[in-house]
Write a protein that holds these residues in place. Structure first.
Motif, mmCIF file in Angstrom:
data_model
loop_
_atom_site.group_PDB
_atom_site.id
_atom_site.type_symbol
_atom_site.label_atom_id
_atom_site.label_comp_id
_atom_site.label_asym_id
_atom_site.label_seq_id
_atom_site.Cartn_x
_atom_site.Cartn_y
_atom_site.Cartn_z
ATOM 1 N N ARG A 169 0.426 -1.248 -0.187
ATOM 2 C CA ARG A 169 -0.352 -0.454 -0.198
ATOM 3 C C ARG A 169 1.168 1.394 0.096
ATOM 4 O O ARG A 169 1.145 1.460 0.652
ATOM 5 C CB ARG A 169 -0.661 -0.180 0.730
ATOM 6 C CG ARG A 169 -1.912 -1.269 1.106
ATOM 7 C CD ARG A 169 -3.297 -0.834 2.475
ATOM 8 N NE ARG A 169 -3.652 0.052 2.574
ATOM 9 C CZ ARG A 169 -4.501 0.732 3.681
ATOM 10 N NH1 ARG A 169 -4.869 -0.195 4.483
ATOM 11 N NH2 ARG A 169 -5.154 1.346 3.001
ATOM 12 N N PRO A 170 0.689 2.070 -0.395
ATOM 13 C CA PRO A 170 1.651 3.528 -0.857
ATOM 14 C C PRO A 170 1.330 4.222 0.324
ATOM 15 O O PRO A 170 -0.453 4.089 1.563
ATOM 16 C CB PRO A 170 0.255 4.508 -2.019
ATOM 17 C CG PRO A 170 -0.550 4.326 -1.883
ATOM 18 C CD PRO A 170 -0.663 2.585 -1.511
ATOM 19 N N LEU A 171 2.311 5.313 0.792
ATOM 20 C CA LEU A 171 2.473 6.335 2.007
ATOM 21 C C LEU A 171 1.273 6.691 1.938
ATOM 22 O O LEU A 171 1.441 8.033 0.772
ATOM 23 C CB LEU A 171 3.803 6.360 2.386
ATOM 24 C CG LEU A 171 4.733 5.633 2.675
ATOM 25 C CD1 LEU A 171 6.471 5.690 2.910
ATOM 26 C CD2 LEU A 171 4.030 4.428 4.657
ATOM 27 N N PRO A 172 0.640 7.452 2.974
ATOM 28 C CA PRO A 172 0.007 9.131 3.287
ATOM 29 C C PRO A 172 0.793 9.482 2.507
ATOM 30 O O PRO A 172 2.217 9.419 2.646
ATOM 31 C CB PRO A 172 -0.851 8.710 3.867
ATOM 32 C CG PRO A 172 -0.427 7.211 4.873
ATOM 33 C CD PRO A 172 0.898 7.046 3.730
ATOM 34 N N SER A 173 0.447 10.958 2.041
ATOM 35 C CA SER A 173 0.988 12.023 1.789
ATOM 36 C C SER A 173 1.852 12.879 2.738
ATOM 37 O O SER A 173 2.990 13.374 2.700
ATOM 38 C CB SER A 173 0.177 12.707 0.613
ATOM 39 O OG SER A 173 -1.062 13.483 1.317
ATOM 40 N N TRP A 174 0.805 12.505 4.006
ATOM 41 C CA TRP A 174 1.830 13.379 4.986
ATOM 42 C C TRP A 174 3.021 12.214 5.625
ATOM 43 O O TRP A 174 4.075 12.986 5.837
ATOM 44 C CB TRP A 174 0.465 13.177 6.091
ATOM 45 C CG TRP A 174 0.264 12.496 6.533
ATOM 46 C CD1 TRP A 174 -0.912 11.456 6.608
ATOM 47 C CD2 TRP A 174 1.254 11.369 7.753
ATOM 48 N NE1 TRP A 174 -1.244 10.517 7.191
ATOM 49 C CE2 TRP A 174 -0.434 10.049 7.961
ATOM 50 C CE3 TRP A 174 1.848 11.433 8.724
ATOM 51 C CZ2 TRP A 174 0.039 9.657 9.019
ATOM 52 C CZ3 TRP A 174 2.034 10.241 9.386
ATOM 53 C CH2 TRP A 174 1.966 9.455 9.564
ATOM 54 N N ALA A 175 3.305 10.817 5.156
ATOM 55 C CA ALA A 175 3.720 10.166 5.482
ATOM 56 C C ALA A 175 4.564 10.613 4.580
ATOM 57 O O ALA A 175 6.238 10.168 5.315
ATOM 58 C CB ALA A 175 3.394 9.361 5.992
ATOM 59 N N ALA A 225 5.417 13.216 3.012
ATOM 60 C CA ALA A 225 6.235 14.765 2.946
ATOM 61 C C ALA A 225 6.939 14.503 4.311
ATOM 62 O O ALA A 225 7.907 15.201 4.156
ATOM 63 C CB ALA A 225 4.975 15.702 3.637
ATOM 64 N N LEU A 226 6.518 13.755 5.509
ATOM 65 C CA LEU A 226 7.043 14.094 6.805
ATOM 66 C C LEU A 226 8.403 12.875 6.837
ATOM 67 O O LEU A 226 9.747 13.499 7.036
ATOM 68 C CB LEU A 226 6.245 13.197 8.259
ATOM 69 C CG LEU A 226 7.568 12.519 9.705
ATOM 70 C CD1 LEU A 226 7.763 14.657 9.794
ATOM 71 C CD2 LEU A 226 6.664 11.873 10.436
ATOM 72 N N ALA A 227 8.961 12.285 5.948
ATOM 73 C CA ALA A 227 9.767 11.301 5.393
ATOM 74 C C ALA A 227 10.852 12.187 4.446
ATOM 75 O O ALA A 227 12.175 11.766 4.970
ATOM 76 C CB ALA A 227 9.779 9.812 5.304
ATOM 77 N N GLY A 228 10.177 12.877 3.743
ATOM 78 C CA GLY A 228 11.202 13.420 3.107
ATOM 79 C C GLY A 228 11.806 14.629 4.551
ATOM 80 O O GLY A 228 13.277 14.963 4.038
ATOM 81 N N ALA A 229 11.134 15.355 5.335
ATOM 82 C CA ALA A 229 11.052 16.460 6.307
ATOM 83 C C ALA A 229 12.576 15.806 7.263
ATOM 84 O O ALA A 229 13.571 16.186 6.939
ATOM 85 C CB ALA A 229 10.369 16.886 6.540
#
Length: 263
Positions: free
Chosen positions: A3-9, A11-15
């Motif tokens: 399953r793909p990660l949610p957009s917020w997850a 963004a958090l991983a990238g940050a």
């Protein structure tokens, strides 16, 4: 099935990844060059923000945000008026597009001193008209092009229905084109938000302003205060991103059909 990660997850991983890379690069640079590295670590930047205090950032950013807001309203307002005028008088499209392209191609560094001579130096503690004008210049092209593309995306059958019932070009603009253009126009207005803020900061560099993000960055640069310079840059990005997201929320609320949602 993964399953793909949610957009917020995502963004958090990238940050977190960017923060970790910044920390490693800053620590490595300081280990090799010492204080002359110019790349502070995240804790040093946070310490600089804490030492400067809330009043320092409020005094500087409140001026720059006011300049950016003025420039945003001027540039986007003028662009929206011209784009609507093109739909009423199609022969003006070439002139408006040439004006937009010229405004986009003019170097800000070249036009800034001229605007300063024309608009004058602001009073102490007041927003710079030059900075607001450069903010308007930075958003004009994007808004004009995005709005024109949106206005031209109207359904031809709907336009023909208005024409058959005796509607004028203005009626087509009001009844059909504005509704069809709303998603593209709001997207253009959203993209213009960071550009207005950047234009205001650049205008402060040239506008002989004593208070603002631009002067604060110049002072930090001249004093070789790398943590404060990075802190100002980081807070600037946060302010611009916050404004961008707020306009994005407005876009979703105003035109939910653009995302396949119901009103």
């Amino acid at each position: 099935m993964v399953r793909p990660l949610p957009s917020w997850a995502s963004a958090l991983a990238g940050a977190v990844t960017l923060l970790g890379l910044w920390w490693v690069i800053g620590a490595s640079a300081q280990a090799s060059k010492g204080s002359a590295a110019g790349i502070p670590t995240p804790p040093q930047v946070l310490q600089s923000i804490s030492e400067s205090g809330w009043a320092f950032y409020w005094n500087n950013f409140s001026i720059t945000v006011r300049e950016a807001a003025q420039g945003y309203l001027w540039g986007c307002g003028f662009a929206l008026i011209l784009a609507a005028l093109v739909l009423v008088v199609p022969r003006l499209e070439g002139v408006v597009m040439q004006l937009a392209v010229v405004s986009y191609c003019i170097p800000v560094v070249a036009i800034g001193p001229l605007l300063l001579l024309i608009l004058g130096v602001p009073a102490q503690g007041e927003p710079s008209t030059t900075a607001a004008a450069l903010g308007a210049l930075c958003v004009f092209f994007t808004t004009v092009v995005g709005t024109l593309l949106g206005l031209k995306s109207a359904d031809r059958a709907s336009l023909d229905v208005v024409a058959v019932y005796g509607g004028s070009r203005f009626t087509q603009l009001r009844k059909v084109r504005l509704v069809s253009a709303l998603p593209a126009t709001l997207t253009a207005l959203q993209v213009a938000v960071p550009a207005a803020f950047l234009g205001a900061i650049l205008g402060e560099y040239l506008g002989k302003v004593e208070v603002g993000v631009g002067p604060a960055m110049i002072i930090a640069q001249q004093s070789l205060n790398a943590p404060r310079l990075w802190a100002l840059s980081l807070v600037s990005g946060i302010v611009a991103l916050t404004a961008y997201l707020l306009v994005g929320v407005l876009t979703r609320l105003s035109a939910p059909w653009a995302k396949g949602q119901t009103a």
